[in-house]
Design a protein around this motif. Structure first.
Motif, mmCIF file in Angstrom:
data_model
loop_
_atom_site.group_PDB
_atom_site.id
_atom_site.type_symbol
_atom_site.label_atom_id
_atom_site.label_comp_id
_atom_site.label_asym_id
_atom_site.label_seq_id
_atom_site.Cartn_x
_atom_site.Cartn_y
_atom_site.Cartn_z
ATOM 1 N N LEU A 105 41.629 32.267 29.587
ATOM 2 C CA LEU A 105 42.876 32.727 30.198
ATOM 3 C C LEU A 105 43.275 31.694 31.234
ATOM 4 O O LEU A 105 42.522 31.395 32.164
ATOM 5 N N ARG A 106 44.467 31.131 31.087
ATOM 6 C CA ARG A 106 44.875 29.997 31.896
ATOM 7 C C ARG A 106 45.112 30.376 33.353
ATOM 8 O O ARG A 106 45.548 31.473 33.664
ATOM 9 N N HIS A 107 44.809 29.427 34.248
ATOM 10 C CA HIS A 107 45.140 29.583 35.657
ATOM 11 C C HIS A 107 46.591 29.165 35.836
ATOM 12 O O HIS A 107 46.971 28.046 35.484
ATOM 13 N N VAL A 108 47.433 30.065 36.371
ATOM 14 C CA VAL A 108 48.870 29.838 36.431
ATOM 15 C C VAL A 108 49.365 30.002 37.865
ATOM 16 O O VAL A 108 48.619 30.395 38.770
ATOM 17 N N ASP A 109 50.636 29.710 38.053
ATOM 18 C CA ASP A 109 51.259 29.852 39.359
ATOM 19 C C ASP A 109 51.273 31.325 39.773
ATOM 20 O O ASP A 109 51.525 32.219 38.963
ATOM 21 N N LEU A 110 51.007 31.575 41.048
ATOM 22 C CA LEU A 110 50.901 32.939 41.554
ATOM 23 C C LEU A 110 52.197 33.719 41.378
ATOM 24 O O LEU A 110 52.175 34.926 41.107
ATOM 25 N N GLY A 116 48.384 34.558 32.094
ATOM 26 C CA GLY A 116 47.336 33.855 32.811
ATOM 27 C C GLY A 116 46.904 34.631 34.040
ATOM 28 O O GLY A 116 47.259 35.799 34.214
ATOM 29 N N TRP A 117 46.153 33.939 34.902
ATOM 30 C CA TRP A 117 45.642 34.583 36.111
ATOM 31 C C TRP A 117 45.891 33.690 37.311
ATOM 32 O O TRP A 117 46.072 32.482 37.194
ATOM 33 N N ALA A 118 45.890 34.314 38.477
ATOM 34 C CA ALA A 118 46.053 33.587 39.733
ATOM 35 C C ALA A 118 45.244 34.312 40.805
ATOM 36 O O ALA A 118 44.669 35.379 40.566
ATOM 37 N N SER A 119 45.204 33.711 41.992
ATOM 38 C CA SER A 119 44.419 34.264 43.094
ATOM 39 C C SER A 119 45.353 34.815 44.172
ATOM 40 O O SER A 119 45.927 34.045 44.936
ATOM 41 N N PRO A 120 45.540 36.130 44.237
ATOM 42 C CA PRO A 120 46.414 36.707 45.264
ATOM 43 C C PRO A 120 45.749 36.653 46.633
ATOM 44 O O PRO A 120 44.528 36.823 46.746
ATOM 45 N N ALA A 149 36.040 31.520 40.858
ATOM 46 C CA ALA A 149 35.326 30.579 39.999
ATOM 47 C C ALA A 149 35.734 30.743 38.539
ATOM 48 O O ALA A 149 34.975 30.400 37.643
ATOM 49 N N GLY A 150 36.938 31.276 38.298
ATOM 50 C CA GLY A 150 37.453 31.316 36.938
ATOM 51 C C GLY A 150 37.567 32.713 36.363
ATOM 52 O O GLY A 150 37.064 33.695 36.918
ATOM 53 N N VAL A 151 38.228 32.778 35.209
ATOM 54 C CA VAL A 151 38.434 34.026 34.465
ATOM 55 C C VAL A 151 38.262 33.732 32.983
ATOM 56 O O VAL A 151 38.709 32.689 32.495
ATOM 57 N N ASP A 152 37.618 34.640 32.267
ATOM 58 C CA ASP A 152 37.518 34.555 30.810
ATOM 59 C C ASP A 152 38.092 35.817 30.192
ATOM 60 O O ASP A 152 37.840 36.933 30.676
ATOM 61 N N TRP A 153 38.855 35.636 29.119
ATOM 62 C CA TRP A 153 39.388 36.749 28.339
ATOM 63 C C TRP A 153 38.782 36.592 26.942
ATOM 64 O O TRP A 153 39.134 35.688 26.194
ATOM 65 N N ARG A 326 44.903 38.173 40.103
ATOM 66 C CA ARG A 326 46.194 38.639 39.566
ATOM 67 C C ARG A 326 46.237 38.280 38.088
ATOM 68 O O ARG A 326 46.096 37.108 37.722
ATOM 69 N N VAL A 327 46.411 39.287 37.241
ATOM 70 C CA VAL A 327 46.565 39.076 35.806
ATOM 71 C C VAL A 327 48.041 39.245 35.478
ATOM 72 O O VAL A 327 48.610 40.323 35.682
ATOM 73 N N ALA A 328 48.649 38.171 34.987
ATOM 74 C CA ALA A 328 50.101 38.140 34.809
ATOM 75 C C ALA A 328 50.471 38.179 33.334
ATOM 76 O O ALA A 328 50.230 37.220 32.599
ATOM 77 N N GLN A 329 51.019 39.310 32.903
ATOM 78 C CA GLN A 329 51.649 39.454 31.584
ATOM 79 C C GLN A 329 50.787 38.841 30.481
ATOM 80 O O GLN A 329 51.223 37.986 29.719
ATOM 81 N N MET A 330 49.569 39.305 30.411
ATOM 82 C CA MET A 330 48.579 38.750 29.487
ATOM 83 C C MET A 330 48.861 39.166 28.047
ATOM 84 O O MET A 330 49.313 40.274 27.773
#
Length: 383
Positions: A105-110, A116-120, A149-153, A326-330
Motif C-alpha cells: 500500500l503506497r505512502h501518499v500525501d496526507l 494509500g496511507w499517510a501519517s496523521p 515503519a510502513g504499511v502492508d495490505w 490514515r488509510v485513504a480510499q483504499m
C-alpha cells in the motif's frame, strides 16, 4: 463515485531538457522552466553551481525524484529516519525509509493522496488528559511515542498470523540488515495486524518502531512485558472518519474509541525485538457486519486510526498515541498475495520463526483495572 487511480496524483514533469547543459541537475530540476544552457545564467547562479558541483552526490536511497520522499509534502511522522552506516557499496542504508516506501500500500500525501496511507499528526486525536479522572477533559495527543515503519495490505488463502515472524517479512528483514551494518541495535518493532475475513483473507498490517529502548516502568513497557489479560484490558483504538458517506460514519462511528481486546479476539506474538497484535475482525458478528458494510464504500472512505495503551490510573495520564495511520480510499485489488503453508508443516520445513517464549507476569497495578473491566466482550471504551 469511483476515485481516480493513485497515478493521477503523481506530479508530471513540466520540463524536459533537450540539450546537454553544464549546470548541475539539482539546478535544472528546480522550477517549471527549461534551462538548456548556462550561457546567460547570472554570476551568483554560476557560483552556486560550482559549489554544488564540488559536493558529494546525494545517496540514491534517499534521492527519489518520482517518490514521496522527494515531495515537500512527504510525511513520515514528523521526523526523517537518521542515516545509517554504509553498506557494502559504501552507501548509507536507510532501513526505515525503505520500509515506509516499500509496502504494497503506497505512502501518499496526507491531504491529497488516494489508494494509500499517510501519517496523521497526533494533535488530530483527543485523548485522556492529565485531569481526565477528575474533570473528564481530553487533550490533543501530540507527538507519537513510536515512529512509522510502513504499511502492508496483504491477501492470502488463509488467515495470516504473526506476520513479523515470517522470514520473508520485508520490514523485519530491513531492520535485520540495518543491524548487520551496526545500526538500530536497540530498535523494537510494534505491529497491528487487522485480519479481514472473506473468500480470500486480507490483512492490513501497520508497522511502528521504537528506535530507543522503551523506558522501564512506562505504560508501554508494562504492555509489552505484561500478560494477555493486561493487554486485552488496555489496547485501545481511536478512529475518525476524514471522508466518507454518512452511512459509514453512522455504522463505524466518528471519534469513537474501543478496547479491541474486549470487543474482538486479539492474539499477541512476542519476538526477540517485536510485538505484533493480530486482531481477528471475524471473531465478532457485529464487527464483521459493520466491516462488510464499510468495504462496500472503501474507495470513498478515508479514515484515521490511532493505537494506544489506555490509561486507567491517575499516574498513567496523560494518554499518548503509540502510532497512527490514515488509510485513504483504499482499493481491495491493491493487496499483495502472500503464500501460506499448512500449520502442520511449518515447524518441519523451518519456514517461520516461531513465537518467542515470554515469561508473562501479572502487573500489580493492572489487577484492579482487569477485575473492574471483567472478562466479557464489552469493547466500548469511555474515550
Amino acid at each position: 463515485m469511483r476515485t481516480a487511480p493513485f497515478s493521477s496524483f503523481i506530479p508530471f514533469p513540466l520540463w524536459m531538457p533537450v540539450q546537454k547543459s553544464t549546470a548541475p541537475l539539482s539546478l535544472l530540476g528546480q522550477g517549471p522552466f527549461l534551462i538548456s544552457t548556462t550561457r546567460n545564467l547570472p554570476r551568483f547562479v554560476m557560483r552556486r553551481a560550482h559549489r554544488e558541483a564540488s559536493l558529494p552526490e546525494m545517496c540514491p536511497t534517499t534521492k527519489n525524484s518520482s517518490g514521496p520522499a522527494s515531495d515537500p509534502s512527504f510525511d513520515d511522522g514528523g521526523e526523517s529516519p537518521r542515516a545509517s552506516p554504509a553498506d557494502s557499496d559504501g552507501l548509507p542504508y536507510d532501513w526505515r525509509r525503505e520500509a515506509i516506501e516499500g509496502g504494497s500500500l503506497r505512502h501518499v500525501d496526507l491531504h491529497t493522496g488516494s489508494n494509500g496511507w499517510a501519517s496523521p499528526p497526533g494533535d488530530l486525536f483527543h485523548l485522556r488528559g492529565p485531569n481526565y479522572f477528575s474533570r473528564r477533559q481530553k487533550v490533543p495527543s501530540g507527538e507519537w511515542l513510536l515512529k512509522p515503519a510502513g504499511v502492508d495490505w496483504l491477501r492470502s488463502a488463509s488467515r495470516l498470523d504473526d506476520v513479523l515472524g515470517r522470514p520473508d517479512n520485508r520490514v523485519a528483514s530491513s531492520l535485520c540488515r540495518a543491524r548487520s551494518l551496526g545500526y538500530s541495535g536497540k530498535a523494537f518493532l510494534f505491529a497491528v495486524n487487522l485480519q479481514v475475513p472473506g473468500r480470500e483473507c486480507h490483512s492490513a498490517v501497520f508497522y511502528f518502531v521504537a528506535e530507543d529502548p522503551i523506558p522501564p516502568g512506562s505504560l508501554f513497557y508494562r504492555f509489552v512485558h505484561g500478560d494477555d489479560a493486561f493487554r486485552n484490558a488496555r489496547f485501545k483504538i481511536v478512529n475518525r472518519i476524514v471522508k466518507g458517506p454518512w452511512i459509514v460514519k453512522a455504522a463505524v462511528g466518528n471519534y469513537a474509541a474501543c478496547l479491541l481486546g474486549k470487543a474482538l479476539t486479539c492474539n499477541y506474538h512476542r519476538g526477540e525485538n517485536y510485538l505484533e497484535i493480530d486482531v481477528d475482525i471475524g471473531s465478532s458478528a457485529i464487527a464483521h457486519a459493520i466491516l462488510h458494510l464499510a468495504l462496500g464504500y472503501v474507495t470513498a472512505v478515508t479514515i484515521d486510526m490511532g493505537f494506544l495503551v489506555e490509561a486507567q490510573a491517575e499516574e498513567e495520564l496523560p494518554e499518548r498515541l503509540l502510532g497512527a495511520v490514515r488509510v485513504a480510499q483504499m482499493e481491495m485489488s491493491s493487496a499483495t498475495y502472500i503464500e501460506t503453508r499448512p500449520r502442520a508443516t511449518e515447524a518441519s520445513k523451518g519456514g517461520y520463526r516461531g513465537q518467542a517464549k515470554v515469561n508473562h507476569h501479572q502487573d500489580q497495578s493492572s489487577a484492579p483495572e482487569s477485575s473492574r473491566l471483567g472478562d466479557g466482550k464489552g469493547g466500548k471504551a469511555e474515550g
